[in-house]
Scaffold this active site. Sequence first.
Site, PDB file in Angstrom:
ATOM      1  N   GLU A 362      40.367  37.221  16.598  1.00 56.36           N
ATOM      2  CA  GLU A 362      39.595  38.400  16.193  1.00 56.36           C
ATOM      3  C   GLU A 362      40.483  39.429  15.470  1.00 56.36           C
ATOM      4  O   GLU A 362      40.057  40.049  14.508  1.00 56.36           O
ATOM      5  CB  GLU A 362      38.973  39.012  17.456  1.00 56.36           C
ATOM      6  N   THR A 487      25.605  39.925   3.060  1.00 53.02           N
ATOM      7  CA  THR A 487      26.733  39.862   3.984  1.00 53.02           C
ATOM      8  C   THR A 487      26.429  39.020   5.223  1.00 53.02           C
ATOM      9  O   THR A 487      27.322  38.703   5.997  1.00 53.02           O
ATOM     10  CB  THR A 487      27.230  41.279   4.368  1.00 53.02           C
TER      11      THR A 487
END
Length: 580
Positions: A362, A487
């Site tokens: 992440e 997106t």
Amino acid sequence: MARFTFTFAFVLVALATSSQALNIQSSQVKANTERADAVKAAFVKSYNGYKKYCFGRDQLNPLTKTCDDPLGGWGATLVDVQSTAHVMGLNDIYDETVAQSLKTDYSKTSSEEVSIFETTIRHVGGLLSSYELGGRREKKLVEQARVVGDKLMYGWINNNDIPYNTLKFWSGLPTPKTDESAVIAETGTLIIEFDRLSKYTGNNTYRDFAIKAELATINTIPLPFPGLNPQRLNQTTGKPVGDYVTWGGGSDSFFEYLNKYALLIGTQEIYFPAWITSVKSSILHLITSAGGTKKKLTYLADYSAKNGGTLPRGSHLECFVGGNWLLGGKLLDNDDIFNYGLDLAESCIHTYTASATGVGPEGFIYRLANGSSQGIEIKNAEFYAENGFDYSSKPYVLRPEVMESVFYAYRLTGDSKWQDLAWKAFQALEKYCGTDTAFTSLDDVSNSTTAQIDLSESFLYAELFKYSYLIFTDGNVLDLGKYVFNTEAHPFEIDNLDVDFRGLNPGPIKAPAAHVTADAEVPSATKLSDTSNGKKAKTTGYGKLVPAPLFTGVNKKKLAGVTRDQKPFQAAPKARLAST
Ligand SMILES: *[C@@H]1O[C@H](CO)[C@@H](O)[C@H](O)[C@H]1NC(C)=O
Ligand SMILES: *[C@@H]1O[C@H](CO)[C@@H](O)[C@H](O)[C@H]1NC(C)=O
Ligand SMILES: *[C@@H]1O[C@H](CO)[C@@H](O)[C@H](O)[C@H]1NC(C)=O
Ligand SMILES: *[C@@H]1O[C@H](CO)[C@@H](O)[C@H](O)[C@H]1NC(C)=O
């Protein structure tokens, strides 16, 4: 090289107008049917898990086989499945999810609060993309998107150009929450979807309001560097709040939509020039090679003058940048932007290949070209020296941005090394994220016996499976010269294939020599001082003195199943962990 292929491409387009696509993809792109089928099979398996346990709900938690509705309760996964199923030729899945979406009551919600941004990219984007892909026959999809869009319009109040992003009490008239400032990824990620909503409803109001928000964001002053907006801005003053600049979460898709919207509607005005300004400043001030490591890596740093200037932080969310610069660089025929795009994509997939699971984290940190980590603590110096990054957040929550950039790299270069890297990554995803139902999240990508996290958000279906599949399927499926992806990876057909963006090419843009000096000496931790407050840093734990961005990855792809407030993602609550 790019120049030649591009010129040649235009000749081809002129000769073969029936191809009906800008010829920006490489002619070397080749399908690998076996791998494409493997991705498709994994998609179907995940979808069947969702269908069995949570059909019509926002998301399935694959380990406990429970369901969550953190995004309005209108079936976020249901909508995010559709464009991918269509692209994969899975007509039954497409038909049954569309039929269910038409039954969704979008006039009310089970959530107390709804995010305009999250709703726009999934529901307005997904329903309208589904409408286009289905041959523009199912007008009820547009009607559903209109019901959603009309509610989202309540975010604009007091004649502000910029909407408040959070809406309360959906039933009846929604009221916006006015005590939160906006982030640019919210204000600048509406134009593609609202433009298509206006196009298909014939009501220009949606587009007009999205453009107001977009222009207010582009025109924000003062900025630390031209085109590099801080993450937050105030809705009434239009001024920046704080000075944290990043292409990562909270800012990401503002930059992403500047060149994509220009490509979608075919304009040379405003948006593409604004994108070029952002990219130029980024190359001059944010691009850096990794220092103090034997690996040759290129990163895009964050910046905050109040917190010590250039900050060597990277994130999975930010890894879309490689693909976005590749697309923009190709359209402009600008080799520097294109090559930085390749380098950034390469450095992002490297966080996968260097991790014990083969899956990337992440968040990660590194040293600048001059060896400084700017007070951010590199915990594992040995791993850093070897690999050129260290982990700052070890979970993986099924984010797609690395595969997304690999997809652009493959389609635009045709170099089979990208297909091989993607295949390796996909096999790792199957191995570690696979369950008896859908793919799920990972607790620690650096641990080859990592636990899984009971979280599987809707973008798994819209994005991760779609981009993985497109890397291996035929190049004419969602040709980049014909479609723009929102997106959430919902594709839209480009309006005008006659616009040539090469006239906007800004010419060579190189990072300053100081940003690319390799083999810098690594300063010892004790010598570093905390530049944010002028006090001497402590030897240990000084990384904590450098504040994180005001906004981390939680907006764009909110970690909805893990935490519903807007805290930076650290680790999943223990209660949600389950062993593999
Ligand atoms: C167009 O949309 C706006 C925003 O929801 C709405 O207020 C307006 O009534 C619509 N116009 C028409 C002609 O339907
Ligand atoms: C925006 O700025 C105005 C004027 O300074 C201020 O009153 C308001 O509280 C600010 N909004 C937020 C959400 O901080
Ligand atoms: C390293 O480079 C950064 C970015 O240019 C600069 O802010 C910092 O002061 C430099 N640090 C050292 C120790 O030279
Ligand atoms: C790796 O994961 C396993 C299983 O969850 C756990 O028992 C072990 O402690 C982890 N190892 C490290 C180094 O974190």
